[in-house]
Design an enzyme around this catalytic site. Structure first.
Site, PDB file in Angstrom:
ATOM      1  N   LYS A  13       0.836  -1.214   0.000  1.00 58.82           N
ATOM      2  CA  LYS A  13       0.000   0.000   0.000  1.00 58.82           C
ATOM      3  C   LYS A  13       0.871   1.266   0.000  1.00 58.82           C
ATOM      4  O   LYS A  13       0.665   2.171  -0.796  1.00 58.82           O
ATOM      5  CB  LYS A  13      -0.927   0.017   1.232  1.00 58.82           C
ATOM      6  CG  LYS A  13      -1.818  -1.215   1.357  1.00 58.82           C
ATOM      7  CD  LYS A  13      -2.695  -1.161   2.592  1.00 58.82           C
ATOM      8  CE  LYS A  13      -1.960  -1.176   3.911  1.00 58.82           C
ATOM      9  NZ  LYS A  13      -1.246  -2.437   4.237  1.00 58.82           N
ATOM     10  N   ARG A  88      -9.736   0.724   8.603  1.00 55.21           N
ATOM     11  CA  ARG A  88      -9.463  -0.706   8.745  1.00 55.21           C
ATOM     12  C   ARG A  88     -10.347  -1.369   9.795  1.00 55.21           C
ATOM     13  O   ARG A  88      -9.984  -2.407  10.352  1.00 55.21           O
ATOM     14  CB  ARG A  88      -7.994  -0.997   8.952  1.00 55.21           C
ATOM     15  CG  ARG A  88      -7.291  -0.292  10.025  1.00 55.21           C
ATOM     16  CD  ARG A  88      -5.889  -0.889  10.145  1.00 55.21           C
ATOM     17  NE  ARG A  88      -4.881  -0.055   9.562  1.00 55.21           N
ATOM     18  CZ  ARG A  88      -3.633  -0.451   9.341  1.00 55.21           C
ATOM     19  NH1 ARG A  88      -3.270  -1.657   9.627  1.00 55.21           N
ATOM     20  NH2 ARG A  88      -2.751   0.370   8.853  1.00 55.21           N
ATOM     21  N   ARG A 157      11.419  -0.992  11.022  1.00 51.70           N
ATOM     22  CA  ARG A 157      10.281  -0.753  11.907  1.00 51.70           C
ATOM     23  C   ARG A 157      10.270  -1.777  13.037  1.00 51.70           C
ATOM     24  O   ARG A 157      10.542  -2.947  12.806  1.00 51.70           O
ATOM     25  CB  ARG A 157       8.971  -0.854  11.112  1.00 51.70           C
ATOM     26  CG  ARG A 157       8.498   0.503  10.635  1.00 51.70           C
ATOM     27  CD  ARG A 157       7.378   0.430   9.657  1.00 51.70           C
ATOM     28  NE  ARG A 157       6.212  -0.327  10.088  1.00 51.70           N
ATOM     29  CZ  ARG A 157       5.083  -0.403   9.395  1.00 51.70           C
ATOM     30  NH1 ARG A 157       4.983   0.246   8.246  1.00 51.70           N
ATOM     31  NH2 ARG A 157       4.070  -1.125   9.830  1.00 51.70           N
ATOM     32  N   ARG A 168      -0.322  -8.974  13.491  1.00 52.56           N
ATOM     33  CA  ARG A 168      -0.920  -7.960  12.596  1.00 52.56           C
ATOM     34  C   ARG A 168      -1.823  -8.619  11.557  1.00 52.56           C
ATOM     35  O   ARG A 168      -2.885  -8.092  11.216  1.00 52.56           O
ATOM     36  CB  ARG A 168       0.193  -7.155  11.901  1.00 52.56           C
ATOM     37  CG  ARG A 168       0.816  -6.118  12.825  1.00 52.56           C
ATOM     38  CD  ARG A 168       2.200  -5.697  12.388  1.00 52.56           C
ATOM     39  NE  ARG A 168       2.244  -5.022  11.107  1.00 52.56           N
ATOM     40  CZ  ARG A 168       3.364  -4.822  10.416  1.00 52.56           C
ATOM     41  NH1 ARG A 168       4.520  -5.258  10.880  1.00 52.56           N
ATOM     42  NH2 ARG A 168       3.324  -4.191   9.279  1.00 52.56           N
TER      43      ARG A 168
HETATM   44  P1  AP5 Z   1       4.872  -1.505   1.867  1.00 47.94           P
HETATM   45  O1  AP5 Z   1       4.489  -0.721   0.661  1.00 47.94           O
HETATM   46  O2  AP5 Z   1       5.585  -0.786   2.951  1.00 47.94           O
HETATM   47  O3  AP5 Z   1       3.613  -2.329   2.428  1.00 47.94           O
HETATM   48  P2  AP5 Z   1       2.299  -1.845   3.191  1.00 47.94           P
HETATM   49  O4  AP5 Z   1       1.146  -2.545   2.593  1.00 47.94           O
HETATM   50  O5  AP5 Z   1       2.259  -0.348   3.264  1.00 47.94           O
HETATM   51  O6  AP5 Z   1       2.589  -2.507   4.593  1.00 47.94           O
HETATM   52  P3  AP5 Z   1       2.542  -1.973   6.091  1.00 47.94           P
HETATM   53  O7  AP5 Z   1       3.276  -3.002   6.889  1.00 47.94           O
HETATM   54  O8  AP5 Z   1       3.039  -0.554   6.215  1.00 47.94           O
HETATM   55  O9  AP5 Z   1       1.029  -2.025   6.392  1.00 47.94           O
HETATM   56  P4  AP5 Z   1       0.347  -2.043   7.758  1.00 47.94           P
HETATM   57  O10 AP5 Z   1      -1.051  -1.809   7.382  1.00 47.94           O
HETATM   58  O11 AP5 Z   1       0.610  -3.249   8.576  1.00 47.94           O
HETATM   59  O12 AP5 Z   1       1.099  -0.896   8.581  1.00 47.94           O
HETATM   60  P5  AP5 Z   1       0.717   0.614   8.940  1.00 47.94           P
HETATM   61  O13 AP5 Z   1       1.954   1.391   8.940  1.00 47.94           O
HETATM   62  O14 AP5 Z   1      -0.426   1.068   8.136  1.00 47.94           O
HETATM   63  O15 AP5 Z   1       5.773  -2.742   1.371  1.00 47.94           O
HETATM   64  C1  AP5 Z   1       6.356  -3.641   2.282  1.00 47.94           C
HETATM   65  C2  AP5 Z   1       7.742  -4.037   1.759  1.00 47.94           C
HETATM   66  O16 AP5 Z   1       7.592  -4.772   0.545  1.00 47.94           O
HETATM   67  C3  AP5 Z   1       8.673  -2.863   1.418  1.00 47.94           C
HETATM   68  O17 AP5 Z   1       9.980  -3.195   1.759  1.00 47.94           O
HETATM   69  C4  AP5 Z   1       8.516  -2.685  -0.110  1.00 47.94           C
HETATM   70  O18 AP5 Z   1       9.732  -2.222  -0.695  1.00 47.94           O
HETATM   71  C5  AP5 Z   1       8.237  -4.125  -0.555  1.00 47.94           C
HETATM   72  N1  AP5 Z   1       7.287  -4.186  -1.669  1.00 47.94           N
HETATM   73  C6  AP5 Z   1       6.165  -3.447  -1.860  1.00 47.94           C
HETATM   74  N2  AP5 Z   1       5.511  -3.843  -2.973  1.00 47.94           N
HETATM   75  C7  AP5 Z   1       6.241  -4.873  -3.489  1.00 47.94           C
HETATM   76  C8  AP5 Z   1       6.078  -5.716  -4.636  1.00 47.94           C
HETATM   77  N3  AP5 Z   1       5.009  -5.602  -5.451  1.00 47.94           N
HETATM   78  N4  AP5 Z   1       7.000  -6.679  -4.867  1.00 47.94           N
HETATM   79  C9  AP5 Z   1       8.077  -6.828  -4.035  1.00 47.94           C
HETATM   80  N5  AP5 Z   1       8.285  -6.050  -2.939  1.00 47.94           N
HETATM   81  C10 AP5 Z   1       7.370  -5.097  -2.665  1.00 47.94           C
HETATM   82  O19 AP5 Z   1       0.180   0.438  10.433  1.00 47.94           O
HETATM   83  C11 AP5 Z   1       1.052   0.112  11.503  1.00 47.94           C
HETATM   84  C12 AP5 Z   1       0.259   0.029  12.798  1.00 47.94           C
HETATM   85  O20 AP5 Z   1      -0.342   1.305  13.102  1.00 47.94           O
HETATM   86  C13 AP5 Z   1      -0.926  -0.961  12.806  1.00 47.94           C
HETATM   87  O21 AP5 Z   1      -0.499  -2.269  13.085  1.00 47.94           O
HETATM   88  C14 AP5 Z   1      -1.797  -0.363  13.907  1.00 47.94           C
HETATM   89  O22 AP5 Z   1      -1.280  -0.672  15.183  1.00 47.94           O
HETATM   90  C15 AP5 Z   1      -1.650   1.135  13.675  1.00 47.94           C
HETATM   91  N6  AP5 Z   1      -2.662   1.673  12.723  1.00 47.94           N
HETATM   92  C16 AP5 Z   1      -2.420   2.198  11.496  1.00 47.94           C
HETATM   93  N7  AP5 Z   1      -3.567   2.600  10.920  1.00 47.94           N
HETATM   94  C17 AP5 Z   1      -4.552   2.326  11.793  1.00 47.94           C
HETATM   95  C18 AP5 Z   1      -5.959   2.491  11.760  1.00 47.94           C
HETATM   96  N8  AP5 Z   1      -6.587   2.994  10.679  1.00 47.94           N
HETATM   97  N9  AP5 Z   1      -6.687   2.098  12.845  1.00 47.94           N
HETATM   98  C19 AP5 Z   1      -6.066   1.579  13.928  1.00 47.94           C
HETATM   99  N10 AP5 Z   1      -4.736   1.379  14.031  1.00 47.94           N
HETATM  100  C20 AP5 Z   1      -3.981   1.756  12.964  1.00 47.94           C
END
Ligand code: AP5
Length: 212
Positions: A13, A88, A157, A168
């Site tokens: 994402k 989410r 991270r 997660r």
């Molecule tokens: P990346 O693009 O970083 O993946 P992502 O989908 O953004 O993954 P996240 O881990 O950031 O999602 P998340 O939802 O768990 O975390 P968030 O920060 O939102 O890609 C991942 C890796 O793969 C990178 O190294 C990239 O280079 C590589 N990659 C990407 N695409 C690729 C491809 N096609 N092929 C190969 N490699 C690829 O949330 C963190 C925490 O915050 C949550 O756990 C929760 O505690 C809290 N939180 C956040 N939002 C909320 C909410 N709305 N409500 C409640 N709690 C929340």
């Protein structure tokens, strides 16, 4: 237009949001990034947030909805925005429906568990400009030097470890799967095969957005 990127952790994402903001010029709103910034500020509230994130749990919807409401009311968001990681839960989806001023288009990034675990364990980012890299798929062109800003320090991270990833994914299945069904029923919903390479996913996203 409001674009919502929804999908499991590591489905890409944030990576695709980075590509899309360049193309569309919309602000990129990542609730994960917002929460990590707040949790790094220190104090009792920040510590509570940091604990929640490191345990792989969702932070309370009341808190995240308040943050989102404030951001969305800014001028910067008046012509649309790109939401990454929000909503989410059903509570959050209904809240967004109430405050959104434009049509919502949802891109659902579908990826296999083994794929996302490998990606997450390989993720690191530049300490200065926060550009995301991957040990397996997307290293800096010159080893140890950020392509974007030339900085030489990188960070991992805290929640990107095997134990927290499993939590997660569990939380995603419990709270976010119902949101996918909610959007499927409400229209403006598009599935993306996020198992593909970064470039192939970007092409599929382009194709979908041309149709809407
Ligand atoms: P990346 O693009 O970083 O993946 P992502 O989908 O953004 O993954 P996240 O881990 O950031 O999602 P998340 O939802 O768990 O975390 P968030 O920060 O939102 O890609 C991942 C890796 O793969 C990178 O190294 C990239 O280079 C590589 N990659 C990407 N695409 C690729 C491809 N096609 N092929 C190969 N490699 C690829 O949330 C963190 C925490 O915050 C949550 O756990 C929760 O505690 C809290 N939180 C956040 N939002 C909320 C909410 N709305 N409500 C409640 N709690 C929340």
């Amino acid at each position: 237009m409001i674009i919502v990127l929804i999908g499991p952790p590591g489905s890409g994402k944030g990576t695709q949001a980075g590509i899309l903001v360049e193309k569309l010029g919309l602000p990129h709103l990542s609730t994960g990034d917002m929460l990590r910034k707040i949790s790094a500020q220190g104090g009792a509230e920040a510590e509570k947030l940091a604990r929640c994130i490191s345990e792989g749990k969702l932070v309370p919807s009341g808190l995240i909805n308040d943050i989102v409401r404030k951001v969305l009311s800014s001028n910067e968001c008046s012509s649309g925005y790109l939401l990454d990681g929000y909503p989410r839960s059903i509570v959050q989806a209904k809240f967004l429906a109430k405050i959104a001023q434009q049509d919502i288009k949802v891109l659902y990034f579908k990826a296999d568990e083994q794929v996302i675990i490998k990606r997450i364990l390989g993720r690191f980012s530049c300490k200065n400009c926060e550009k995301i890299y991957n040990e397996h798929y997307d290293k800096p062109k010159i080893e140890g030097v950020c392509d974007q800003c030339g900085h030489k320090e990188f960070v991992y991270r805290k929640d990107d470890n095997k134990e927290t990833i499993i939590k997660r994914i569990k939380e995603y299945k419990k709270s976010t799967y119902p949101v996918i069904k909610y959007y499927k029923d409400h229209g403006g919903f598009f599935g993306i095969d996020a198992n593909q390479s970064k470039e192939e996913v970007a092409l599929e996203v382009d194709r979908v957005l041309k149709r809407v």
